[in-house]
Structures are given as structure tokens and as C-alpha cells.
Design a protein around this motif. Structure first.
Motif, PDB file in Angstrom:
ATOM      1  N   HIS A   1       0.806  -1.216   0.000  1.00 50.93           N
ATOM      2  CA  HIS A   1       0.000   0.000   0.000  1.00 50.93           C
ATOM      3  C   HIS A   1       0.845   1.274   0.000  1.00 50.93           C
ATOM      4  N   ALA A   2       2.158   1.140  -0.088  1.00 51.06           N
ATOM      5  CA  ALA A   2       3.045   2.303  -0.032  1.00 51.06           C
ATOM      6  C   ALA A   2       3.940   2.350  -1.267  1.00 51.06           C
ATOM      7  N   ASN A   3       4.581   3.501  -1.458  1.00 52.03           N
ATOM      8  CA  ASN A   3       5.511   3.682  -2.568  1.00 52.03           C
ATOM      9  C   ASN A   3       6.957   3.448  -2.162  1.00 52.03           C
ATOM     10  N   TYR A   4       7.257   3.802  -0.912  1.00 52.25           N
ATOM     11  CA  TYR A   4       8.650   3.774  -0.481  1.00 52.25           C
ATOM     12  C   TYR A   4       8.752   3.286   0.965  1.00 52.25           C
ATOM     13  N   LEU A   5       9.953   2.823   1.322  1.00 47.31           N
ATOM     14  CA  LEU A   5      10.236   2.324   2.666  1.00 47.31           C
ATOM     15  C   LEU A   5      11.054   3.356   3.429  1.00 47.31           C
ATOM     16  N   ALA A   6      10.581   3.711   4.610  1.00 49.45           N
ATOM     17  CA  ALA A   6      11.300   4.617   5.506  1.00 49.45           C
ATOM     18  C   ALA A   6      11.948   3.809   6.621  1.00 49.45           C
ATOM     19  N   PRO A   7      12.968   4.356   7.274  1.00 50.36           N
ATOM     20  CA  PRO A   7      13.524   3.658   8.444  1.00 50.36           C
ATOM     21  C   PRO A   7      12.457   3.448   9.516  1.00 50.36           C
ATOM     22  N   SER A   8      12.748   2.598  10.473  1.00 50.67           N
ATOM     23  CA  SER A   8      11.772   2.213  11.489  1.00 50.67           C
ATOM     24  C   SER A   8      11.446   3.372  12.430  1.00 50.67           C
ATOM     25  N   ASN A   9      10.393   3.176  13.197  1.00 47.18           N
ATOM     26  CA  ASN A   9      10.017   4.201  14.177  1.00 47.18           C
ATOM     27  C   ASN A   9      11.114   4.417  15.212  1.00 47.18           C
ATOM     28  N   ASN A  10      11.757   3.341  15.661  1.00 41.02           N
ATOM     29  CA  ASN A  10      12.814   3.492  16.659  1.00 41.02           C
ATOM     30  C   ASN A  10      14.072   4.133  16.081  1.00 41.02           C
ATOM     31  N   ASP A  11      14.228   4.040  14.761  1.00 36.07           N
ATOM     32  CA  ASP A  11      15.329   4.726  14.080  1.00 36.07           C
ATOM     33  C   ASP A  11      14.913   6.115  13.608  1.00 36.07           C
ATOM     34  N   ARG A  12      13.730   6.558  14.053  1.00 35.91           N
ATOM     35  CA  ARG A  12      13.218   7.904  13.772  1.00 35.91           C
ATOM     36  C   ARG A  12      13.104   8.133  12.266  1.00 35.91           C
ATOM     37  N   GLY A  13      12.457   7.149  11.609  1.00 35.03           N
ATOM     38  CA  GLY A  13      12.354   7.190  10.154  1.00 35.03           C
ATOM     39  C   GLY A  13      11.601   8.382   9.618  1.00 35.03           C
ATOM     40  N   VAL A  14      10.510   8.814  10.288  1.00 33.82           N
ATOM     41  CA  VAL A  14       9.751   9.956   9.791  1.00 33.82           C
ATOM     42  C   VAL A  14      10.628  11.197   9.782  1.00 33.82           C
ATOM     43  N   SER A  15      11.367  11.435  10.853  1.00 37.28           N
ATOM     44  CA  SER A  15      12.275  12.581  10.903  1.00 37.28           C
ATOM     45  C   SER A  15      13.331  12.498   9.808  1.00 37.28           C
ATOM     46  N   THR A  16      13.844  11.307   9.578  1.00 39.20           N
ATOM     47  CA  THR A  16      14.882  11.124   8.567  1.00 39.20           C
ATOM     48  C   THR A  16      14.378  11.515   7.188  1.00 39.20           C
ATOM     49  N   VAL A  17      13.162  11.101   6.858  1.00 42.59           N
ATOM     50  CA  VAL A  17      12.611  11.429   5.540  1.00 42.59           C
ATOM     51  C   VAL A  17      12.291  12.917   5.453  1.00 42.59           C
ATOM     52  N   ILE A  18      11.753  13.504   6.510  1.00 44.80           N
ATOM     53  CA  ILE A  18      11.474  14.946   6.510  1.00 44.80           C
ATOM     54  C   ILE A  18      12.767  15.734   6.305  1.00 44.80           C
ATOM     55  N   GLU A  19      13.835  15.323   6.974  1.00 46.29           N
ATOM     56  CA  GLU A  19      15.122  15.994   6.793  1.00 46.29           C
ATOM     57  C   GLU A  19      15.590  15.900   5.348  1.00 46.29           C
ATOM     58  N   ALA A  20      15.323  14.751   4.710  1.00 48.90           N
ATOM     59  CA  ALA A  20      15.676  14.609   3.290  1.00 48.90           C
ATOM     60  C   ALA A  20      14.829  15.547   2.422  1.00 48.90           C
ATOM     61  N   MET A  21      13.557  15.697   2.753  1.00 50.54           N
ATOM     62  CA  MET A  21      12.683  16.630   2.016  1.00 50.54           C
ATOM     63  C   MET A  21      13.204  18.052   2.126  1.00 50.54           C
TER      64      MET A  21
END
Length: 291
Positions: free
Chosen positions: A266-286
Motif C-alpha cells: 500500500h506504499a511507494n517507499y520504505l522509511a527507516p523504522s520508528n525506533n530509528d526515527r524514520g519519519v524525521s529522517t525522511v522529513i530531513e531529506a525533504m
């Protein structure tokens, strides 16, 4: 009767591409993220730098939205320093706030809530709760789970009976302390209620029931329309069933690495895990590709 769990054809490649392979990160104008097991680590904490990230998104013209099964009053407390700039999608899309004002709400009929309550009590599995815009109503006999309930509902009203609750109810939720919500959903709730309401699992502990057509995906569409942002420029992050429609509605759907593999469809891409702070990592890339 139909299930409310959206299904998609399996991908030929079981491995999702990395978030780094998204060629249009610079076009993202809305970031909507699930909370538990997605933005929040397993210990329930936000990323340590997230307040600064919200400010950086605002400066870059990106709207942040907390998209959760949690109620609006709980989300307000979690993001109290940013209510004049962010959006809150609570109760799986049954209420949406932007810059501190409710811009959408979907209220359930009292007779429907009472009927759902009767079903839960007759089934005998799970603890029923009635979720309103201002508080969560829970039977006094279920207070034994108060420590767990407080993680999600900052305002709880314990009552002798849930019959005839006089409040603006926008979600009916059943808690399963034995973590068997998925099995009970498939065994009982899906076929009994799937044609009348949107019924979904929120992890292994909860079954959530909202009005038909209410989910995080329709919530993203309503918020994008309000903001004048195409859904193609929305990014969504999630990990479980109640995130499916949101991941599919957004032009940039990111599933975190700790999600079960069935969510990859159901998704396009894989982000790092929640414990690896994946949402923050992708936002920083944006943000990095905008500089």
C-alpha cells in the motif's frame, strides 16, 4: 459482506524502494504521519528534534499533520506549541483541525453507537469505549486498564453505563487487552458491520468504528482540498491497517521498516523504522533537497 481492509495486488518485487529513491521529495507540501509505531518510538516518545523539524517545515512551506486514531484533545496536548500552524487529523479522519480550528467532523448517530455497544457486550470480548470530540467514555468496570488508556485518551470519563451517552461522538472503539483484535475483527466485526460503517484494526489492541467513508485517506483528501494542495504533493507515513487508505491517497506513501510486510503493498517507499526515527529522517531529506 465486504471488508473495510483495503487490499492491493502483490508487488512483483517484495522489497519497496528506499525513500531516497523518491524523485519528487522537493514537491511535498503536506506531511501527514501516523503516531503509534510510526512517528513515536516504541517507548511512546516523539523524536527529540521534532519541534525544530515542525518549525523548519513551516519555514519551507510544508504543512505538518498528525494523523491518528487518537482524539483531537490528546493530539492538541502533544503538539501544544504548534497549534497555530499545523493540522490534526484525529479519530482516523473523523475530525480534522487546522490552525486550532475544527474544519471537519463526522458525528455518529446515538442509536448506532448503542447498537454497536450491544454487539460488543453480547460478543463478550474487548472493552467498549465511546469517543467524543471532548472526552472518551469508558465503563467504570474497565478502569483496571486506566494506565493503558491514558496513553491515548488524556480526558477520560468513567461511567456506570455507556448507554445513551450525550456527547458529540465521532468514533466507537473496542480495546482488546489480549491483543487479539485482528482475529476478532475477522471473526465478528468485519461481516457484521463492514457494510454500514468503516471498521478497521488499529494495531492488535483496537477495533475502530467510524461512519462509512471515514478513514485517514478521505481525511487527507479533505485536508488537501481545504489547503489547496493536490494529493500528489502529500506525503503520508504509516505502519498498520488504519493507515492503508492514507498511504494510498497520498502521492508519496512511506511505510516504516517496522511495519508488517503486508503493508508494503500500500506504499511507494520504505522509511527507516520508528525506533530509528524514520519519519524525521525522511522529513530531513525533504528539507535538504529544497535548500
Amino acid at each position: 459482506m465486504a471488508s473495510n481492509h483495503t487490499t492491493a495486488a502483490p508487488r512483483k518485487d517484495p522489497m519497496l524502494p528506499s525513500y531516497l529513491d523518491d524523485p519528487a521529495l522537493a514537491s511535498v507540501a503536506l506531511v501527514a504521519t501516523d503516531m503509534d509505531c510510526t512517528l513515536l518510538a516504541d517507548d511512546g516518545t516523539l523524536p527529540p528534534d521534532f519541534n525544530q523539524l515542525i518549525a523548519s517545515m513551516e519555514n519551507a512551506g510544508i504543512v505538518f499533520c498528525a494523523a491518528s486514531g487518537r482524539p483531537c484533545y490528546t493530539l492538541r496536548e502533544m503538539f501544544a506549541d504548534h497549534l497555530d500552524t499545523i493540522a490534526l487529523m484525529s479519530d482516523n479522519g473523523a475530525a480534522i483541525a487546522y490552525r486550532g480550528e475544527i474544519i471537519y467532523k463526522s458525528l455518529m448517530e446515538p442509536k448506532d453507537v448503542d447498537e454497536l455497544l450491544g454487539f460488543t457486550l453480547e460478543d463478550g470480548r474487548g472493552c467498549p469505549t465511546v469517543c467524543s470530540l471532548d472526552a472518551c467514555y469508558i465503563r467504570a468496570c474497565d478502569r483496571v486498564h486506566d494506565g493503558y488508556f491514558r496513553k491515548f485518551f488524556s480526558t477520560i470519563r468513567y461511567v456506570d453505563t455507556l448507554d445513551g451517552i450525550d456527547a458529540e461522538v465521532n468514533k466507537y472503539t473496542v480495546y482488546f487487552p489480549e491483543r487479539n483484535a485482528e482475529e476478532v475483527f475477522a471473526d465478528a466485526y468485519r461481516d457484521a458491520w463492514g457494510d454500514r460503517f468503516h471498521v478497521t484494526n488499529a494495531g492488535r489492541e483496537w477495533i475502530d468504528v467510524m461512519n462509512r467513508g471515514i478513514n485517514k485517506g478521505s481525511g487527507i483528501e479533505r485536508l488537501c482540498e481545504h489547503l489547496g494542495i493536490p494529493t500528489a504533493d502529500a506525503a503520508a507515513f504509516g505502519d498498520t491497517y488504519n493507515d492503508i487508505q492514507m498511504l494510498e491517497a497520498a502521492g508519496h506513501g512511506f511505510v516504516v521498516a517496522n511495519a508488517e510486510e503486508h503493508m508494503h503493498a500500500h506504499a511507494n517507499y520504505l522509511a527507516p523504522s520508528n525506533n530509528d526515527r524514520g519519519v524525521s529522517t525522511v522529513i530531513e531529506a525533504m528539507l535538504a533537497v529544497r535548500r
